[in-house]
Design an enzyme around this catalytic site. Sequence first.
Site: not given
Ligand SMILES: Cc1cn([C@H]2C[C@H](O)[C@@H](COP(=O)(O)OP(=O)(O)O[C@H]3O[C@H](C)C(=O)[C@H](O)[C@H]3O)O2)c(=O)[nH]c1=O
Length: 183
Positions: A72, A132, A170
């Site tokens: 990343k 990112y 989380d």
């Molecule tokens: C990461 C990702 C998520 N999604 C979808 C899955 C869920 O429906 C929605 C939100 O996902 P999430 O709650 O996992 O998003 P974050 O909490 O911002 O997750 C990120 O947060 C931390 C800081 C990280 O480093 C990772 O890249 C990533 O896990 O986006 C996608 O469609 N594509 C993607 O690449």
Amino acid sequence: MKFIKTSIPDIILCKPTVLNDARGYFFETFRKDELEHFLAEKIDFCQDNESKSVKGVLRGLHYQLPPFAQTKMVRVIKGSVLDIAVDIRKSSPTFGKYVAIELSEENKYQLFIPPGFAHGYVVLSEEAIFSYKVDNYYDKASERGILFSDDFLQIDWEFPLNEIIISEKDKVQPTIQNADLFQ
Ligand SMILES: Cc1cn([C@H]2C[C@H](O)[C@@H](COP(=O)(O)OP(=O)(O)O[C@H]3O[C@H](C)C(=O)[C@H](O)[C@H]3O)O2)c(=O)[nH]c1=O
């Protein structure tokens, strides 16, 4: 762009050269050639992500397992965050150690995080836009996490944990002792 090794040498702090003039500023946000030269290896980012969060949102600690493990390159376009990368490579001399760097609209710093690290951030400003690059596509089945408040990691998020905003996912991430880690 200046590249600086952090206390965990595989995590690289990247400081761009900002060109200011009467209109505002310009800076190259990414140069493949410069980064590959510093790393002495090829980089092939394939996906850009962006998320917006309000103050106190904590996203993480996340990673993907091989063969979908991700490198990343993270930065903040608006506001500021405390960005955390935790070494989860069991054979690493810095296993369980972490790097904490403030990334902001002001400093325009970026962090280069290779596979083998769990990544997360907490938003310090009223609002933050986080952007990112990753070098492997999102693969839900290989996504893993570690509890942000893991006692073993003792991460100082520099934000009152009783005020954070966090996803249901989380809230229930495993501790590092119970997580699927890297060799
Ligand atoms: C990461 C990702 C998520 N999604 C979808 C899955 C869920 O429906 C929605 C939100 O996902 P999430 O709650 O996992 O998003 P974050 O909490 O911002 O997750 C990120 O947060 C931390 C800081 C990280 O480093 C990772 O890249 C990533 O896990 O986006 C996608 O469609 N594509 C993607 O690449």
